[in-house]
Each structure stands twice: as structure tokens, then as C-alpha cells.
Scaffold this motif. Sequence first.
Motif, PDB file in Angstrom:
ATOM      1  N   LEU A 114       0.814  -1.209   0.000  1.00 46.45           N
ATOM      2  CA  LEU A 114       0.000   0.000   0.000  1.00 46.45           C
ATOM      3  C   LEU A 114       0.852   1.267   0.000  1.00 46.45           C
ATOM      4  CD1 LEU A 114      -2.772  -1.126   2.496  1.00 46.45           C
ATOM      5  CD2 LEU A 114      -2.880  -1.063  -0.006  1.00 46.45           C
ATOM      6  N   ASP A 115       2.177   1.108   0.007  1.00 48.77           N
ATOM      7  CA  ASP A 115       3.068   2.261  -0.065  1.00 48.77           C
ATOM      8  C   ASP A 115       3.126   2.770  -1.501  1.00 48.77           C
ATOM      9  OD1 ASP A 115       3.745   2.271   2.640  1.00 48.77           O
ATOM     10  OD2 ASP A 115       5.278   0.735   2.316  1.00 48.77           O
ATOM     11  N   GLU A 116       2.917   4.052  -1.655  1.00 44.74           N
ATOM     12  CA  GLU A 116       2.903   4.715  -2.963  1.00 44.74           C
ATOM     13  C   GLU A 116       1.925   4.038  -3.932  1.00 44.74           C
ATOM     14  OE1 GLU A 116       6.793   5.620  -4.538  1.00 44.74           O
ATOM     15  OE2 GLU A 116       7.607   5.828  -2.506  1.00 44.74           O
ATOM     16  N   PRO A 117       0.641   3.935  -3.538  1.00 45.50           N
ATOM     17  CA  PRO A 117      -0.343   3.236  -4.369  1.00 45.50           C
ATOM     18  C   PRO A 117      -0.699   3.996  -5.640  1.00 45.50           C
ATOM     19  CG  PRO A 117      -1.448   4.328  -2.563  1.00 45.50           C
ATOM     20  CD  PRO A 117       0.033   4.530  -2.345  1.00 45.50           C
ATOM     21  N   TYR A 118      -0.951   3.234  -6.675  1.00 40.99           N
ATOM     22  CA  TYR A 118      -1.346   3.750  -7.981  1.00 40.99           C
ATOM     23  C   TYR A 118      -2.386   2.765  -8.493  1.00 40.99           C
ATOM     24  CZ  TYR A 118      -0.676   5.094 -12.898  1.00 40.99           C
ATOM     25  OH  TYR A 118      -0.843   5.510 -14.189  1.00 40.99           O
ATOM     26  N   MET A 119      -3.640   3.187  -8.632  1.00 38.55           N
ATOM     27  CA  MET A 119      -4.715   2.254  -8.968  1.00 38.55           C
ATOM     28  C   MET A 119      -5.613   2.795 -10.073  1.00 38.55           C
ATOM     29  SD  MET A 119      -7.466   0.623  -6.324  1.00 38.55           S
ATOM     30  CE  MET A 119      -8.676  -0.567  -6.856  1.00 38.55           C
ATOM     31  N   PHE A 120      -5.976   1.892 -10.983  1.00 43.04           N
ATOM     32  CA  PHE A 120      -6.947   2.176 -12.036  1.00 43.04           C
ATOM     33  C   PHE A 120      -7.995   1.079 -12.035  1.00 43.04           C
ATOM     34  CE2 PHE A 120      -3.790   5.017 -13.657  1.00 43.04           C
ATOM     35  CZ  PHE A 120      -4.483   5.936 -14.416  1.00 43.04           C
ATOM     36  N   MET A 121      -9.240   1.449 -12.289  1.00 40.79           N
ATOM     37  CA  MET A 121     -10.316   0.480 -12.449  1.00 40.79           C
ATOM     38  C   MET A 121     -11.133   0.920 -13.654  1.00 40.79           C
ATOM     39  SD  MET A 121     -11.577  -2.348 -11.314  1.00 40.79           S
ATOM     40  CE  MET A 121     -10.859  -2.542  -9.691  1.00 40.79           C
ATOM     41  N   GLY A 122     -11.269   0.025 -14.630  1.00 37.73           N
ATOM     42  CA  GLY A 122     -12.017   0.350 -15.837  1.00 37.73           C
ATOM     43  C   GLY A 122     -11.425   1.528 -16.588  1.00 37.73           C
ATOM     44  N   GLY A 123     -10.104   1.684 -16.523  1.00 40.22           N
ATOM     45  CA  GLY A 123      -9.426   2.762 -17.242  1.00 40.22           C
ATOM     46  C   GLY A 123      -9.453   4.109 -16.540  1.00 40.22           C
ATOM     47  N   GLU A 124     -10.073   4.187 -15.350  1.00 38.66           N
ATOM     48  CA  GLU A 124     -10.140   5.455 -14.620  1.00 38.66           C
ATOM     49  C   GLU A 124      -9.338   5.363 -13.332  1.00 38.66           C
ATOM     50  OE1 GLU A 124     -14.106   6.898 -13.959  1.00 38.66           O
ATOM     51  OE2 GLU A 124     -14.798   6.126 -15.878  1.00 38.66           O
ATOM     52  N   ARG A 125      -8.678   6.443 -12.990  1.00 39.85           N
ATOM     53  CA  ARG A 125      -7.849   6.510 -11.789  1.00 39.85           C
ATOM     54  C   ARG A 125      -8.712   6.400 -10.531  1.00 39.85           C
ATOM     55  NH1 ARG A 125      -2.514   8.706 -10.433  1.00 39.85           N
ATOM     56  NH2 ARG A 125      -2.219   7.755  -8.407  1.00 39.85           N
ATOM     57  N   VAL A 126      -8.187   5.711  -9.527  1.00 38.79           N
ATOM     58  CA  VAL A 126      -8.848   5.551  -8.233  1.00 38.79           C
ATOM     59  C   VAL A 126      -7.969   6.220  -7.185  1.00 38.79           C
ATOM     60  CG1 VAL A 126      -9.668   3.906  -6.502  1.00 38.79           C
ATOM     61  CG2 VAL A 126      -9.846   3.342  -8.939  1.00 38.79           C
ATOM     62  N   GLU A 127      -8.572   7.071  -6.355  1.00 34.67           N
ATOM     63  CA  GLU A 127      -7.846   7.684  -5.252  1.00 34.67           C
ATOM     64  C   GLU A 127      -7.837   6.696  -4.087  1.00 34.67           C
ATOM     65  OE1 GLU A 127      -8.477  11.260  -2.059  1.00 34.67           O
ATOM     66  OE2 GLU A 127      -9.255  11.547  -4.086  1.00 34.67           O
ATOM     67  N   VAL A 128      -6.627   6.404  -3.566  1.00 35.40           N
ATOM     68  CA  VAL A 128      -6.451   5.445  -2.476  1.00 35.40           C
ATOM     69  C   VAL A 128      -5.821   6.168  -1.294  1.00 35.40           C
ATOM     70  CG1 VAL A 128      -5.366   3.280  -1.748  1.00 35.40           C
ATOM     71  CG2 VAL A 128      -6.061   3.593  -4.145  1.00 35.40           C
ATOM     72  N   THR A 129      -6.512   6.185  -0.136  1.00 34.43           N
ATOM     73  CA  THR A 129      -5.959   6.796   1.063  1.00 34.43           C
ATOM     74  C   THR A 129      -6.209   5.893   2.265  1.00 34.43           C
ATOM     75  OG1 THR A 129      -7.983   8.025   1.552  1.00 34.43           O
ATOM     76  CG2 THR A 129      -6.319   9.166   0.249  1.00 34.43           C
ATOM     77  N   TYR A 130      -5.324   5.990   3.256  1.00 29.73           N
ATOM     78  CA  TYR A 130      -5.559   5.333   4.545  1.00 29.73           C
ATOM     79  C   TYR A 130      -4.644   5.940   5.585  1.00 29.73           C
ATOM     80  CZ  TYR A 130      -1.360   2.314   4.544  1.00 29.73           C
ATOM     81  OH  TYR A 130      -0.079   1.836   4.567  1.00 29.73           O
TER      82      TYR A 130
END
Length: 192
Positions: free
Chosen positions: A68-84
Motif C-alpha cells: 500500500l506504499d505509494e499506491p497507484y490504482m486504475f479500475m475500468g481505465g479510470e484513476r482511483v484515489e487510495v488513502t488510509y
Amino acid sequence: MTSYSFELLPFSHPDREGWTGEIDGFGVVTVHHELTKSRKERIGQARLYGNGFPDGLFRGLGPGKPSLDEPYMFMGGERVEVTYNARGLRHRDRALRLTQGERRYTYTSLGFGKSAELRRADVRVSVGPGRRVEVPTSGLTCAGEVSGPADATDLAFALLFEAVDTASLTLGGALVSAPFSFLQHRPDGGVV
């Protein structure tokens, strides 16, 4: 309210390992993380794909399963913001917050080796280790339970994190990673 369960079988290839199978009403889905040959590789990568499912991609510090360090996520071609909050003391304090457009999710780990839970409005998807199998590959199945009007995107979000190292969402994982977080002081107070 709709409720059902599913199970995906483990698989392993020289360059990746994960789970695959059919979820009734949605089709076949595969989720895996890429295996790296060298510890010099700093980025781990997880992928999800299948007919009827949006393609998912998660990258984080590696090697192997992305963290989860330096997360970079896409779902269905769109960027997802990941925070915790890496310094939270309770499960809900350390839960991942996932935002993609109008969709807002909370992803909570229930402990090391236990299920994790994804929630959005009236939808709950619980995914975790299932039974041990020997065929086609020896290992644990990925078992899921769904309640509420979940769609393929909800399932994809929950399943993708099976191929991500989410240990830091547990209290034990947070304690183990605390010295590293201190040494890698983040100006944002530990929120990634």
C-alpha cells in the motif's frame, strides 16, 4: 437483499500467481500479482480482468505483491484515489478509502489470514482465504460472500486487493511497519 457466495481457484505460472474462476451472473474473472525475479525491482503489480468485469490495475512498492506504499490504482481505465491512515489503532481507522468518481468505498482487513470487507452504500463484499485444494494448483481458494445489489465493479474492487499486500491494514502489520514509516517520515502524517 441479494446474498450469494463464490469461490475462485488458485493458479501459478512462472511470472504470476493468483486466482481464477466464474462468478454466477458475471462471468469468469482472474486476479493475480506478478512475480519478480529480483529484489532490485521496486514496484509490484496486481491485475484483474475478465469478460463482464472492468480491468483493474494496482501498483505499489514491491517486489512481488504490491504494498500500500505509494499506491497507484486504475479500475475500468479510470484513476482511483487510495488513502488510509497508517497510524490508526482500530480496523476502521486504518481502513482504505477508495474513491472513483461518484463511487466511494471502505476496505477493511479483519486480521492477518482472515477475510477483508469492501463496503459501498448497501453493498458488502467479503473476500478471503477459502479451503485448501490440490488441483489445478495447490493452495487456498479465494472465497467470497456478497450481500446487497453488488455489480461487477464492486466485485472487481474487492477481488483486486486479494493480490495486494494489505498487511499494514491489520494492527500487527501496522506495528511491524511503524519503524519503517518513522524512518521514511511522510510530511502528510502517515496518510498515503
